[in-house]
Design a protein around this motif. Structure first.
Motif, PDB file in Angstrom:
ATOM      1  N   VAL A  46       0.847  -1.202   0.000  1.00  0.00           N
ATOM      2  CA  VAL A  46       0.000   0.000   0.000  1.00  0.00           C
ATOM      3  C   VAL A  46       0.879   1.248   0.000  1.00  0.00           C
ATOM      4  CG1 VAL A  46      -1.769   1.337   1.196  1.00  0.00           C
ATOM      5  CG2 VAL A  46      -1.874  -1.157   1.220  1.00  0.00           C
ATOM      6  N   SER A  47       0.644   2.108  -0.982  1.00  0.00           N
ATOM      7  CA  SER A  47       1.338   3.386  -1.037  1.00  0.00           C
ATOM      8  C   SER A  47       0.407   4.459  -0.479  1.00  0.00           C
ATOM      9  CB  SER A  47       1.709   3.729  -2.484  1.00  0.00           C
ATOM     10  OG  SER A  47       2.444   2.687  -3.074  1.00  0.00           O
ATOM     11  N   TYR A  48       0.838   5.128   0.573  1.00  0.00           N
ATOM     12  CA  TYR A  48       0.002   6.180   1.164  1.00  0.00           C
ATOM     13  C   TYR A  48       0.373   7.529   0.563  1.00  0.00           C
ATOM     14  CZ  TYR A  48      -1.880   3.022   4.664  1.00  0.00           C
ATOM     15  OH  TYR A  48      -2.540   1.998   5.285  1.00  0.00           O
ATOM     16  N   PRO A  49      -0.616   8.294   0.122  1.00  0.00           N
ATOM     17  CA  PRO A  49      -0.340   9.624  -0.424  1.00  0.00           C
ATOM     18  C   PRO A  49       0.036  10.599   0.681  1.00  0.00           C
ATOM     19  CG  PRO A  49      -2.529   8.805  -1.070  1.00  0.00           C
ATOM     20  CD  PRO A  49      -2.038   7.940   0.050  1.00  0.00           C
ATOM     21  N   VAL A  50       0.533  11.743   0.259  1.00  0.00           N
ATOM     22  CA  VAL A  50       0.697  12.877   1.165  1.00  0.00           C
ATOM     23  C   VAL A  50      -0.220  13.994   0.676  1.00  0.00           C
ATOM     24  CG1 VAL A  50       3.060  12.319   1.803  1.00  0.00           C
ATOM     25  CG2 VAL A  50       2.637  13.826  -0.145  1.00  0.00           C
ATOM     26  N   GLU A  51      -0.545  14.912   1.574  1.00  0.00           N
ATOM     27  CA  GLU A  51      -1.328  16.081   1.204  1.00  0.00           C
ATOM     28  C   GLU A  51      -0.606  17.333   1.668  1.00  0.00           C
ATOM     29  OE1 GLU A  51      -4.979  16.849   3.247  1.00  0.00           O
ATOM     30  OE2 GLU A  51      -4.382  15.688   5.006  1.00  0.00           O
ATOM     31  N   VAL A  52      -1.053  18.473   1.180  1.00  0.00           N
ATOM     32  CA  VAL A  52      -0.427  19.746   1.510  1.00  0.00           C
ATOM     33  C   VAL A  52      -1.155  20.377   2.699  1.00  0.00           C
ATOM     34  CG1 VAL A  52       0.163  22.057   0.658  1.00  0.00           C
ATOM     35  CG2 VAL A  52       0.284  20.076  -0.880  1.00  0.00           C
ATOM     36  N   ASP A  53      -0.378  20.928   3.625  1.00  0.00           N
ATOM     37  CA  ASP A  53      -0.932  21.616   4.780  1.00  0.00           C
ATOM     38  C   ASP A  53      -0.717  23.122   4.625  1.00  0.00           C
ATOM     39  OD1 ASP A  53      -2.214  21.859   7.182  1.00  0.00           O
ATOM     40  OD2 ASP A  53      -0.506  21.258   8.413  1.00  0.00           O
ATOM     41  N   TYR A  54      -1.570  23.913   5.289  1.00  0.00           N
ATOM     42  CA  TYR A  54      -1.567  25.364   5.124  1.00  0.00           C
ATOM     43  C   TYR A  54      -1.615  26.073   6.472  1.00  0.00           C
ATOM     44  CZ  TYR A  54      -2.791  24.111   0.346  1.00  0.00           C
ATOM     45  OH  TYR A  54      -2.783  23.557  -0.908  1.00  0.00           O
ATOM     46  N   ALA A  55      -1.238  27.323   6.455  1.00  0.00           N
ATOM     47  CA  ALA A  55      -1.395  28.187   7.635  1.00  0.00           C
ATOM     48  C   ALA A  55      -2.813  28.753   7.598  1.00  0.00           C
ATOM     49  CB  ALA A  55      -0.359  29.299   7.610  1.00  0.00           C
ATOM     50  N   TYR A  56      -3.769  27.938   8.036  1.00  0.00           N
ATOM     51  CA  TYR A  56      -5.179  28.302   7.895  1.00  0.00           C
ATOM     52  C   TYR A  56      -5.542  29.555   8.699  1.00  0.00           C
ATOM     53  CZ  TYR A  56      -5.934  23.831   5.543  1.00  0.00           C
ATOM     54  OH  TYR A  56      -5.889  22.781   4.653  1.00  0.00           O
ATOM     55  N   ASP A  57      -4.797  29.829   9.762  1.00  0.00           N
ATOM     56  CA  ASP A  57      -5.109  31.011  10.562  1.00  0.00           C
ATOM     57  C   ASP A  57      -4.727  32.310   9.856  1.00  0.00           C
ATOM     58  OD1 ASP A  57      -2.413  30.448  10.725  1.00  0.00           O
ATOM     59  OD2 ASP A  57      -2.221  31.092  12.810  1.00  0.00           O
ATOM     60  N   GLU A  58      -4.079  32.201   8.703  1.00  0.00           N
ATOM     61  CA  GLU A  58      -3.689  33.392   7.960  1.00  0.00           C
ATOM     62  C   GLU A  58      -4.510  33.597   6.689  1.00  0.00           C
ATOM     63  OE1 GLU A  58       0.508  33.522   7.269  1.00  0.00           O
ATOM     64  OE2 GLU A  58       0.993  32.718   9.260  1.00  0.00           O
ATOM     65  N   VAL A  59      -5.547  32.768   6.500  1.00  0.00           N
ATOM     66  CA  VAL A  59      -6.383  32.912   5.303  1.00  0.00           C
ATOM     67  C   VAL A  59      -7.033  34.296   5.310  1.00  0.00           C
ATOM     68  CG1 VAL A  59      -8.440  32.070   4.105  1.00  0.00           C
ATOM     69  CG2 VAL A  59      -6.812  30.442   5.097  1.00  0.00           C
ATOM     70  N   PRO A  60      -6.889  35.064   4.233  1.00  0.00           N
ATOM     71  CA  PRO A  60      -7.413  36.434   4.221  1.00  0.00           C
ATOM     72  C   PRO A  60      -8.931  36.475   4.299  1.00  0.00           C
ATOM     73  CG  PRO A  60      -6.624  35.812   2.044  1.00  0.00           C
ATOM     74  CD  PRO A  60      -6.176  34.732   2.979  1.00  0.00           C
ATOM     75  N   ALA A  61      -9.433  37.433   5.033  1.00  0.00           N
ATOM     76  CA  ALA A  61     -10.875  37.635   5.111  1.00  0.00           C
ATOM     77  C   ALA A  61     -11.407  37.995   3.734  1.00  0.00           C
ATOM     78  CB  ALA A  61     -11.187  38.755   6.108  1.00  0.00           C
ATOM     79  N   GLY A  62     -12.601  37.549   3.444  1.00  0.00           N
ATOM     80  CA  GLY A  62     -13.222  37.867   2.160  1.00  0.00           C
ATOM     81  C   GLY A  62     -12.839  36.948   1.029  1.00  0.00           C
ATOM     82  N   LEU A  63     -11.975  35.952   1.269  1.00  0.00           N
ATOM     83  CA  LEU A  63     -11.557  35.065   0.186  1.00  0.00           C
ATOM     84  C   LEU A  63     -12.743  34.358  -0.448  1.00  0.00           C
ATOM     85  CD1 LEU A  63      -9.209  33.804  -1.410  1.00  0.00           C
ATOM     86  CD2 LEU A  63      -9.092  32.008   0.328  1.00  0.00           C
ATOM     87  N   PHE A  64     -13.715  33.967   0.372  1.00  0.00           N
ATOM     88  CA  PHE A  64     -14.865  33.220  -0.152  1.00  0.00           C
ATOM     89  C   PHE A  64     -16.121  34.071  -0.298  1.00  0.00           C
ATOM     90  CE2 PHE A  64     -12.063  30.025   1.598  1.00  0.00           C
ATOM     91  CZ  PHE A  64     -12.076  29.056   0.614  1.00  0.00           C
ATOM     92  N   THR A  65     -16.026  35.341   0.004  1.00  0.00           N
ATOM     93  CA  THR A  65     -17.215  36.191  -0.083  1.00  0.00           C
ATOM     94  C   THR A  65     -17.071  37.328  -1.074  1.00  0.00           C
ATOM     95  OG1 THR A  65     -16.429  37.541   1.770  1.00  0.00           O
ATOM     96  CG2 THR A  65     -17.902  35.699   2.290  1.00  0.00           C
ATOM     97  N   THR A  66     -15.859  37.661  -1.444  1.00  0.00           N
ATOM     98  CA  THR A  66     -15.626  38.788  -2.344  1.00  0.00           C
ATOM     99  C   THR A  66     -15.055  38.287  -3.657  1.00  0.00           C
ATOM    100  OG1 THR A  66     -15.156  40.188  -0.436  1.00  0.00           O
ATOM    101  CG2 THR A  66     -14.509  41.034  -2.603  1.00  0.00           C
TER     102      THR A  66
END
Length: 409
Positions: A46-66
């Motif tokens: 079994v080969s396990y994938p990796v995923e990318v992690d982010y600094a979620y606390d720095e996501v700019p406001a309005g990214l999903f609303t503007t």
């Protein structure tokens, strides 16, 4: 969530590293991208994938609303994507088309090379540029190869496409137009040849190289944008039905909605339904057998784009975490779904209609609330495109024949 930041900062990637799906506590730096899965948790079986992690606390406001003033393409979502080192082609932003009774079709044929693969290849070719590679190599006889060739050409990289001799006419035209090097080989030799080209030429692999599927570490991040778009237009649907081969799209859509929940923007993840050809179905088999990934024999099916013999752990994660289920659909059901889409003005590849086929098979009463079926690719991509019958010429003076044809007689 943070306060509003400057436009330049809002377009910077917040990716900070990679982590194993086999054991999320196992982490790696962001560079280099792990194109062969997790070297710590993977085993011979079994080969396990990796995923990318982010600094979620720095996501700019309005990214999903503007949306006003934001660029079209992956640039709009750049903070939650790996660094976009390669130029884009306006990928994403595809329409949600209503079919009635709370059913919506996410039409991915509107992407630059007419399929959802443009979302993944913008990201993987960017990884190749960031890694300093001179070219990319991909094992594909369909949409993935056509898309990789386009984004490689856009970035000024060479592209090698390893596929079978039975490429669809449209895909072959794409590859020739973009100047890709095409190497037709027997299907069971594709991945081994890809690995050798990576080793000998240093080309960046933008498709799978492992025994069970892991794919590119950065790739499914591009598919998250599909979830972002559904959310900004429709909110969180009750369920999403997706054509499924290796499960990367399935995982990307799950992760996109899971991030929206983690950011406090959504209260739940929709149930995801993987829709595989009944002639194979490695994800359905893995879920049934309670294993991370497995291999199955593949019978005859015209759904060549998703007729995979081997699956990967990403799909298992997406179904488990969303409370969804795997579905197996027949070619007949996919053909009926493709015809239904055509009657609504949407021309889809047979494989692309698997999501709608799965929804119709499951039954509308099972899922309450808005439902999205993803249609992944244009009907131009089917292998039998040139086999379609062409209407015979009609004599305009032969009114009886005109009347017969117009009247449907």
């Amino acid at each position: 969530m943070t306060s509003q930041v400057s436009p330049s900062a809002s377009q910077a990637s917040l990716a900070i590293g990679q982590r194993s799906l086999g054991d999320p506590s196992v982490r790696f730096p962001l560079w280099p991208p792990l194109t062969s899965g997790c070297p710590v948790t993977s085993t011979d079986s079994v080969s396990y994938p990796v995923e990318v992690d982010y600094a979620y606390d720095e996501v700019p406001a309005g990214l999903f609303t503007t949306a006003a003033g934001r660029p079209r393409g992956h640039e709009r979502w750049a903070p939650l994507l790996p660094p976009l080192h390669a130029p884009g082609l306006g990928e994403g932003g595809t329409p949600l088309v209503p079919l009635g009774d709370g059913l919506w079709i996410k039409d991915e044929s509107r992407n630059p090379t007419w399929s959802h693969k443009d979302r993944i290849n913008r990201v993987t070719v960017s990884a190749a540029v960031g890694a300093g590679a001179q070219g990319v190599v991909v094992a594909s006889s369909g949409n993935h190869g056509a898309s990789a060739a386009a984004y490689a050409a856009r970035a000024g990289l060479r592209c090698v496409v390893i596929g079978s001799a039975g490429r669809p006419p449209a895909v072959d035209a794409f590859l020739r137009a973009y100047g890709a090097v095409v190497l037709p080989v027997p299907e069971d030799a594709r991945w081994s040849l890809l690995r050798r080209i990576v080793e000998r030429f240093g080309y960046h692999p933008v498709s799978n190289v492992t025994p069970t599927h892991t794919g590119h570490a950065f790739g499914p991040e591009g598919y998250k944008t599909l979830a972002y778009e559904i959310y900004t237009e429709l909110g969180v649907p009750a369920a999403v039905f997706l054509p499924t081969g290796y499960g990367e799209l399935l995982f990307g859509v799950w992760k996109g909605f899971a991030e929206l929940v983690a950011l406090g923007l959504a209260d739940r993840v929709p149930r995801l339904y993987s829709c595989e050809p009944e002639a194979g179905g490695p994800l359905a088999a893995a879920v049934r057998d309670g294993v991370p990934a497995t291999r199955v024999p593949v019978g005859e099916t015209a759904a060549y784009a998703i007729d995979c013999a081997v699956g990967g752990y990403r799909g298992v994660v997406a179904l488990r975490e969303s409370g969804g289920h795997p579905l197996l659909v027949s070619d007949q059901r996919m053909a009926a779904a493709r015809a239904e889409l055509a009657r609504a003005g949407l021309w889809a590849e047979l494989s692309a209609a698997a999501g709608l086929a799965g929804y119709r098979q499951l039954g509308q009463a099972v899922v309450e609330g808005p439902v999205v079926c993803v249609s992944t690719s244009s009907g131009f991509k089917d292998r039998d495109l040139l086999d379609s019958a062409v209407a015979a010429e009609v004599d305009p003076q032969d009114w009886a024949e005109v009347e017969r044809r117009v009247g449907g007689g």
